[in-house]
Motif scaffolding. Structure first.
Motif, PDB file in Angstrom:
ATOM      1  N   PHE A  38       0.853  -1.121   0.131  1.00  0.00           N
ATOM      2  CA  PHE A  38       0.012  -0.153  -0.025  1.00  0.00           C
ATOM      3  C   PHE A  38       0.828   1.291  -0.022  1.00  0.00           C
ATOM      4  O   PHE A  38       0.744   2.075  -0.634  1.00  0.00           O
ATOM      5  CB  PHE A  38      -0.846   0.068   0.965  1.00  0.00           C
ATOM      6  N   ILE A  39       1.855   1.203   0.846  1.00  0.00           N
ATOM      7  CA  ILE A  39       2.734   2.078   1.052  1.00  0.00           C
ATOM      8  C   ILE A  39       3.519   2.831  -0.520  1.00  0.00           C
ATOM      9  O   ILE A  39       3.666   3.764  -0.819  1.00  0.00           O
ATOM     10  CB  ILE A  39       3.882   2.497   1.941  1.00  0.00           C
ATOM     11  N   GLY A  40       3.807   1.710  -1.116  1.00  0.00           N
ATOM     12  CA  GLY A  40       4.516   1.578  -2.202  1.00  0.00           C
ATOM     13  C   GLY A  40       3.607   2.476  -3.635  1.00  0.00           C
ATOM     14  O   GLY A  40       4.387   3.006  -4.455  1.00  0.00           O
ATOM     15  N   LYS A  41       2.368   2.157  -3.190  1.00  0.00           N
ATOM     16  CA  LYS A  41       1.414   2.707  -4.226  1.00  0.00           C
ATOM     17  C   LYS A  41       1.105   4.075  -4.145  1.00  0.00           C
ATOM     18  O   LYS A  41       0.456   4.750  -5.170  1.00  0.00           O
ATOM     19  CB  LYS A  41       0.157   1.709  -4.481  1.00  0.00           C
ATOM     20  N   ILE A  42       1.296   4.537  -3.024  1.00  0.00           N
ATOM     21  CA  ILE A  42       0.980   5.942  -2.781  1.00  0.00           C
ATOM     22  C   ILE A  42       1.692   7.033  -3.596  1.00  0.00           C
ATOM     23  O   ILE A  42       3.225   6.765  -3.525  1.00  0.00           O
ATOM     24  CB  ILE A  42       1.254   6.300  -1.167  1.00  0.00           C
ATOM     25  N   SER A  43       1.347   8.072  -4.130  1.00  0.00           N
ATOM     26  CA  SER A  43       1.872   9.033  -4.783  1.00  0.00           C
ATOM     27  C   SER A  43       1.702  10.326  -4.386  1.00  0.00           C
ATOM     28  O   SER A  43       0.469  10.748  -4.087  1.00  0.00           O
ATOM     29  CB  SER A  43       1.239   9.015  -6.516  1.00  0.00           C
ATOM     30  N   GLN A  44       2.886  11.005  -4.178  1.00  0.00           N
ATOM     31  CA  GLN A  44       2.806  12.359  -3.601  1.00  0.00           C
ATOM     32  C   GLN A  44       2.403  13.530  -4.625  1.00  0.00           C
ATOM     33  O   GLN A  44       1.869  14.462  -4.395  1.00  0.00           O
ATOM     34  CB  GLN A  44       3.968  12.709  -2.731  1.00  0.00           C
ATOM     35  N   THR A  45       2.592  13.116  -5.779  1.00  0.00           N
ATOM     36  CA  THR A  45       2.552  14.151  -7.035  1.00  0.00           C
ATOM     37  C   THR A  45       1.113  13.967  -7.422  1.00  0.00           C
ATOM     38  O   THR A  45       0.511  14.747  -7.953  1.00  0.00           O
ATOM     39  CB  THR A  45       3.665  13.610  -8.099  1.00  0.00           C
ATOM     40  N   LYS A  46       0.649  12.471  -7.458  1.00  0.00           N
ATOM     41  CA  LYS A  46      -0.748  12.259  -8.021  1.00  0.00           C
ATOM     42  C   LYS A  46      -1.530  11.589  -6.933  1.00  0.00           C
ATOM     43  O   LYS A  46      -1.880  10.335  -7.036  1.00  0.00           O
ATOM     44  CB  LYS A  46      -0.597  11.469  -9.106  1.00  0.00           C
ATOM     45  N   PRO A  47      -1.818  12.165  -5.884  1.00  0.00           N
ATOM     46  CA  PRO A  47      -2.642  11.541  -4.674  1.00  0.00           C
ATOM     47  C   PRO A  47      -4.195  11.302  -5.119  1.00  0.00           C
ATOM     48  O   PRO A  47      -4.650  11.800  -5.891  1.00  0.00           O
ATOM     49  CB  PRO A  47      -2.562  12.604  -3.571  1.00  0.00           C
ATOM     50  N   VAL A  48      -4.577  10.067  -4.406  1.00  0.00           N
ATOM     51  CA  VAL A  48      -6.029   9.865  -4.828  1.00  0.00           C
ATOM     52  C   VAL A  48      -6.599   9.781  -3.535  1.00  0.00           C
ATOM     53  O   VAL A  48      -6.083   9.680  -2.268  1.00  0.00           O
ATOM     54  CB  VAL A  48      -5.898   8.532  -5.582  1.00  0.00           C
ATOM     55  N   PHE A  49      -8.125   9.954  -3.436  1.00  0.00           N
ATOM     56  CA  PHE A  49      -8.777   9.830  -2.159  1.00  0.00           C
ATOM     57  C   PHE A  49      -9.834   8.415  -2.476  1.00  0.00           C
ATOM     58  O   PHE A  49     -10.408   8.373  -3.511  1.00  0.00           O
ATOM     59  CB  PHE A  49      -9.367  11.189  -2.042  1.00  0.00           C
ATOM     60  N   THR A  50     -10.094   7.796  -1.402  1.00  0.00           N
ATOM     61  CA  THR A  50     -10.822   6.910  -1.718  1.00  0.00           C
ATOM     62  C   THR A  50     -12.305   6.906  -0.655  1.00  0.00           C
ATOM     63  O   THR A  50     -12.095   7.085   0.457  1.00  0.00           O
ATOM     64  CB  THR A  50     -10.243   5.215  -1.282  1.00  0.00           C
ATOM     65  N   ILE A  51     -13.107   6.656  -1.293  1.00  0.00           N
ATOM     66  CA  ILE A  51     -14.506   6.565  -0.517  1.00  0.00           C
ATOM     67  C   ILE A  51     -15.092   5.203  -0.556  1.00  0.00           C
ATOM     68  O   ILE A  51     -15.342   4.605  -1.410  1.00  0.00           O
ATOM     69  CB  ILE A  51     -15.694   7.719  -1.106  1.00  0.00           C
ATOM     70  N   ARG A  52     -15.135   4.787   0.674  1.00  0.00           N
ATOM     71  CA  ARG A  52     -15.220   3.312   0.938  1.00  0.00           C
ATOM     72  C   ARG A  52     -16.381   3.317   1.894  1.00  0.00           C
ATOM     73  O   ARG A  52     -16.582   3.733   2.837  1.00  0.00           O
ATOM     74  CB  ARG A  52     -14.117   2.351   1.618  1.00  0.00           C
ATOM     75  N   GLY A  53     -17.294   2.256   1.678  1.00  0.00           N
ATOM     76  CA  GLY A  53     -18.408   1.800   3.022  1.00  0.00           C
ATOM     77  C   GLY A  53     -18.862   0.528   2.760  1.00  0.00           C
ATOM     78  O   GLY A  53     -18.817  -0.141   2.092  1.00  0.00           O
ATOM     79  N   TYR A  54     -19.548   0.186   3.943  1.00  0.00           N
ATOM     80  CA  TYR A  54     -20.046  -1.168   4.030  1.00  0.00           C
ATOM     81  C   TYR A  54     -21.599  -1.014   4.563  1.00  0.00           C
ATOM     82  O   TYR A  54     -21.940  -0.104   5.633  1.00  0.00           O
ATOM     83  CB  TYR A  54     -19.206  -1.857   5.118  1.00  0.00           C
ATOM     84  N   ILE A  55     -22.686  -1.487   3.793  1.00  0.00           N
ATOM     85  CA  ILE A  55     -23.915  -1.542   4.300  1.00  0.00           C
ATOM     86  C   ILE A  55     -24.402  -3.014   4.602  1.00  0.00           C
ATOM     87  O   ILE A  55     -24.671  -3.810   3.594  1.00  0.00           O
ATOM     88  CB  ILE A  55     -24.854  -1.040   3.474  1.00  0.00           C
ATOM     89  N   SER A  56     -24.340  -3.432   5.770  1.00  0.00           N
ATOM     90  CA  SER A  56     -24.633  -4.785   6.172  1.00  0.00           C
ATOM     91  C   SER A  56     -26.085  -4.843   6.994  1.00  0.00           C
ATOM     92  O   SER A  56     -26.342  -4.000   7.735  1.00  0.00           O
ATOM     93  CB  SER A  56     -23.667  -5.410   6.838  1.00  0.00           C
ATOM     94  N   GLN A  57     -26.566  -5.988   6.904  1.00  0.00           N
ATOM     95  CA  GLN A  57     -27.752  -6.378   7.807  1.00  0.00           C
ATOM     96  C   GLN A  57     -27.372  -6.665   9.105  1.00  0.00           C
ATOM     97  O   GLN A  57     -26.588  -7.503   9.653  1.00  0.00           O
ATOM     98  CB  GLN A  57     -28.564  -7.308   7.385  1.00  0.00           C
ATOM     99  N   TYR A  58     -27.966  -5.761  10.019  1.00  0.00           N
ATOM    100  CA  TYR A  58     -27.793  -5.898  11.522  1.00  0.00           C
ATOM    101  C   TYR A  58     -28.606  -7.113  12.345  1.00  0.00           C
ATOM    102  O   TYR A  58     -28.112  -7.754  12.873  1.00  0.00           O
ATOM    103  CB  TYR A  58     -28.102  -4.390  12.053  1.00  0.00           C
ATOM    104  N   ASN A  59     -29.920  -7.078  11.825  1.00  0.00           N
ATOM    105  CA  ASN A  59     -30.838  -8.038  12.450  1.00  0.00           C
ATOM    106  C   ASN A  59     -30.498  -9.379  11.394  1.00  0.00           C
ATOM    107  O   ASN A  59     -30.807  -9.182  10.259  1.00  0.00           O
ATOM    108  CB  ASN A  59     -32.015  -7.737  12.116  1.00  0.00           C
ATOM    109  N   GLN A  60     -29.963 -10.245  11.942  1.00  0.00           N
ATOM    110  CA  GLN A  60     -29.700 -11.616  11.235  1.00  0.00           C
ATOM    111  C   GLN A  60     -30.544 -12.621  11.162  1.00  0.00           C
ATOM    112  O   GLN A  60     -30.474 -13.725  10.526  1.00  0.00           O
ATOM    113  CB  GLN A  60     -28.351 -12.112  11.882  1.00  0.00           C
ATOM    114  N   LEU A  61     -31.732 -12.185  11.877  1.00  0.00           N
ATOM    115  CA  LEU A  61     -32.767 -13.207  11.619  1.00  0.00           C
ATOM    116  C   LEU A  61     -33.566 -13.160   9.929  1.00  0.00           C
ATOM    117  O   LEU A  61     -33.467 -12.313   9.676  1.00  0.00           O
ATOM    118  CB  LEU A  61     -34.086 -12.679  12.803  1.00  0.00           C
TER     119      LEU A  61
END
Length: 257
Positions: A130-153
């Motif tokens: 991960f560190i090796g892929k980081i670019s200071q000249t062309k930085p990126v920003f990641t929006i990540r999320g998880y939507i899971s079912q809380y009630n397992q019934l």
């Protein structure tokens, strides 16, 4: 032949041991963050040699101070020597071996959880990639999320793995809209290259109760949730942070119409 007293005593011992071991198992459970999440939450990230470990006798729970001599810094400003405090709890998977090199995540809080991905350098392959892929000249920003079912019934009306294809997620920056793909488990991941504020809108095609996971994601206080009889809407803003991830985790419980 064992008498009733012996049988009863043995039964109590077995139950006690089962309770003890189960308690330890639950106490030891650890959900490690992804590399991107750990890096984003950390104030400092570095490789260092562990010089010594000292137990904090004044702490009300099992806490240690790990002394590192810093060899290479990837994030934040470090000194030649850093003292990182870890709360270990009843048990720990964090193997602290004096003389070994570690890939260290120092969190913003004064006390670090042993679940923060700090690990022997020899076991930090994903972190180094991960560190090796980081670019200071062309930085990126990641929006990540998880939507899971809380009630397992079992739900008669809602089958989450099928209905996630109907989850609608859009990201807006100014007048530009982006559509986001949601996988069958309710996860999504979107990479952006332009700085700015991104407005994320998640729509579930049913009425649901939403719970935000405050322990593993940031800025949940900015989340807005509205609902009608046929849908639930989650909204929040994500601010571009170079080479970091904005991670939100939500769980839902479908409600009757």
């Amino acid at each position: 032949m064992k008498n009733k007293y012996q049988v009863k005593t043995n039964f109590i011992v077995v139950i006690t041991l089962l309770f003890f071991f189960n308690t330890k198992i639950f106490a030891c459970y650890c959900e490690y963050p992804s590399v991107c999440e750990a890096y984003s939450k950390a104030k400092k990230v570095f490789v260092g040699k562990l010089e010594k470990v000292v137990k904090d006798e004044k702490a009300s729970y099992y806490t240690i101070d790990a002394y590192f001599s810093v060899e290479k810094t990837y994030k934040g400003k470090t000194e030649d020597a850093e003292i990182i405090k870890f709360k270990l709890g009843d048990c720990s998977d964090l193997k602290l071996i004096v003389g070994e090199k570690y890939f260290v995540y120092a969190e913003n809080s004064n006390i670090n959880s042993y679940c923060n991905r700090t690990n022997l350098l020899s076991g930090a392959k994903l972190d180094l990639e991960f560190i090796g892929k980081i670019s200071q000249t062309k930085p990126v920003f990641t929006i990540r999320g998880y939507i899971s079912q809380y009630n397992q019934l079992p739900q008669k009306e809602i089958t989450p793995k099928k209905d996630t294809k109907n989850f609608k997620i859009t990201i807006k920056n100014g007048k530009k809209f982006y559509k986001v793909v949601v996988d069958k488990y309710g996860g999504f991941n979107f990479i952006l290259k332009k700085e700015g504020v991104y407005h994320v809108v998640i729509q579930l095609p049913f009425l649901a109760e939403i719970e935000a996971d405050n322990d593993s994601a940031r800025n949940h206080e900015s989340v807005k949730i509205t609902s009608t009889k046929t849908k639930t809407r989650i909204e929040y803003d994500a601010v571009f942070k170079a080479n970091e991830c904005d991670i939100k985790k939500f769980s839902f419980t479908p409600l009757p119409k």
